[in-house]
Enzyme design. Sequence first.
Site, PDB file in Angstrom:
ATOM      1  CB  ALA A   1      -1.816  -8.779  -0.061  1.00 39.52           C
ATOM      2  CG  HIS A   2       0.405  -6.908   4.848  1.00 43.62           C
ATOM      3  ND1 HIS A   2       0.792  -6.415   6.255  1.00 43.62           N
ATOM      4  CD2 HIS A   2       0.154  -5.781   4.358  1.00 43.62           C
ATOM      5  CE1 HIS A   2       1.031  -5.536   6.603  1.00 43.62           C
ATOM      6  NE2 HIS A   2       1.122  -4.692   5.157  1.00 43.62           N
TER       7      HIS A   2
ATOM      8  CB  CYS B   1       6.662   5.973  25.537  1.00 46.29           C
ATOM      9  SG  CYS B   1       8.065   7.031  26.923  1.00 46.29           S
TER      10      CYS B   1
ATOM     11  CG  ASN C   1      -2.673   3.568  10.488  1.00 49.17           C
ATOM     12  OD1 ASN C   1      -3.835   4.711   9.717  1.00 49.17           O
ATOM     13  ND2 ASN C   1      -1.641   4.011  11.301  1.00 49.17           N
TER      14      ASN C   1
ATOM     15  CD  GLN D   1      -5.952  -0.840   8.789  1.00 46.04           C
ATOM     16  OE1 GLN D   1      -6.190  -1.647   9.148  1.00 46.04           O
ATOM     17  NE2 GLN D   1      -4.393  -0.443   9.551  1.00 46.04           N
TER      18      GLN D   1
ATOM     19  CB  ALA E   1      -0.945  -0.148   1.568  1.00 43.05           C
ATOM     20  CB  THR E   2       4.460   2.408   1.138  1.00 42.11           C
ATOM     21  OG1 THR E   2       3.575   1.663   2.987  1.00 42.11           O
ATOM     22  CG2 THR E   2       5.190   2.709   1.100  1.00 42.11           C
TER      23      THR E   2
END
Lengths: 130, 405
Positions: B203-204, B329, B154, B182, B74-75
């Site tokens: 896909a993932h 953090c 996301n 998403q 997707a990136t």
Amino acid sequence: MAYSEKVVDHFNNPRNVGSLPKQDPTVGTGLVGAPECGDVMKLQVKVNPETGVIDEAKFKTFGCGSAIASSSLATEWLKGKTVDQALAIKNTDIVAELALPPVKIHCSVLAEDAIKAAIADYKKKQQAGQ
Amino acid sequence: MLKFPIYFDNHATSPVDPRVLEAMLPYFTERFGNAASRNHKYGWEAEEAVEQARKQIADLIGASPKEIVFTSGATESDNLAIRGAAYMYREKGDHIITAVTEHKAVIDTCKRLEKEGFRVTYLPVKKDGLVDLGQLRAAITEKTVLITIMTANNEIGVLQPIAEIGAIAKEKGVLFHTDAVQAVGKVPFDVNALNVHMASITAHKMYGPKGIGALYVRRRNPRVLLTPIIEGGGHERGMRSGTLNVPGIVGFGKAAEICRLEMAAESVRMQALRDRLNRKLHERLDELYINGSMDHRLPGNLNISFAYVEGESLLMGINDVAVSSGSACTSASLEPSYVLKALGAGDELAHSSIRFGLGRFNTEEEVDYVADKLVSVVSKLREMSPLYEMVKDGVDLSKMQWSAH
């Protein structure tokens, strides 16, 4: 992120969690940090005015595991120390003892600040009482 | 039997469905061909498998197979859509509209375009995480060529009013891209009903393998053209060169098919699990704040701030549960989640947030375990929290003088 065993131990079994009476003239309270920065420490010491020795130390911390461990360790070290010995505790001592990674050094700085603030508060009360 | 750590981080990635893996395996060994090889059986069967997957993916989003361009994820899809459209339509205009809560793949691509001379409007979001359609409309100028707004966030899982945005884009003659990573496979998504011109998917996040994604690129009404960002052999209608990841594509197709067939039942089950978790926490803990709209939200998402407890310490306390936190953090940066900050709730609540992403393989037993664990850890950490103590003593934290550091 992996934590050192000592951080995990202090996190799971924090020493000296709690509060001392704020108004007591022999109690010094330090409150440092800010909620929007993600950590706030409250550290208190109860000093024997005759001997200048810290009898009791308590903390409450809002912060990450390293911040909780740093303040828990600080209270352990403070007990039995004189006020002047307590002021000699350096953040680097805490870093070394807890094996804090670079991104967590600010937690130790905050703990040192909390010690100094608590003792300054105690001294202020003593001067006001005299 | 519970298996630890319990995985509640399905927005980060999801496990591959065994049915997907089974479909993929032959394409690593006996059917290893290059889909671009036109002269022998190995190539033909690889190409056939790719075309079947293309159809399976197209069917899930109501597209035509020819409109699916495979990418590495997707990136890359976001980069191709935004940069590809900006470069292609530069003569028409130089203005892009997006939102502050977009994924970094969109935000950073827009920032890069700004350096190259494009102008970008970053719309704020309302308290519930949704963009204001009036503000969107007002931001459109004659120079606007592209609107890029994600379908589901996301972090907080909120569903943007994509159909309404699509209608505005259509009316104004502006291209509309959505990062639908998403959402696709979790909620109904139809490119024609929504008037979407481009959509990024991967896909993932839907029980397929990592390293394979797609960009839906509309071919009619209007036909969208993109300047490629990767040059080479002219694969994927010239928009994305590079040998196709055939096993990945086969897995992606199978994952899409399973989602299409099972989504209706699965989303009901996800929402029931999510609501059970939410209810169990609220029954036994006070001062919980849900981040983002509960009415417009992915069925498997819950994002809660546990006030007066810092997120990383909470994660440390529930170390047999895999979730993520909006606290700074947990990352190398010292800034808490920019998405949560954009909701305007204050940094301290961002530092106290946990994102739960429920998925296909989670169970009621796991939800019950996680709820019990959270209640005990939050209670313990609040006992240890100076903020909780002060609030219980009636102190107004917002009126305190803090020593910011």
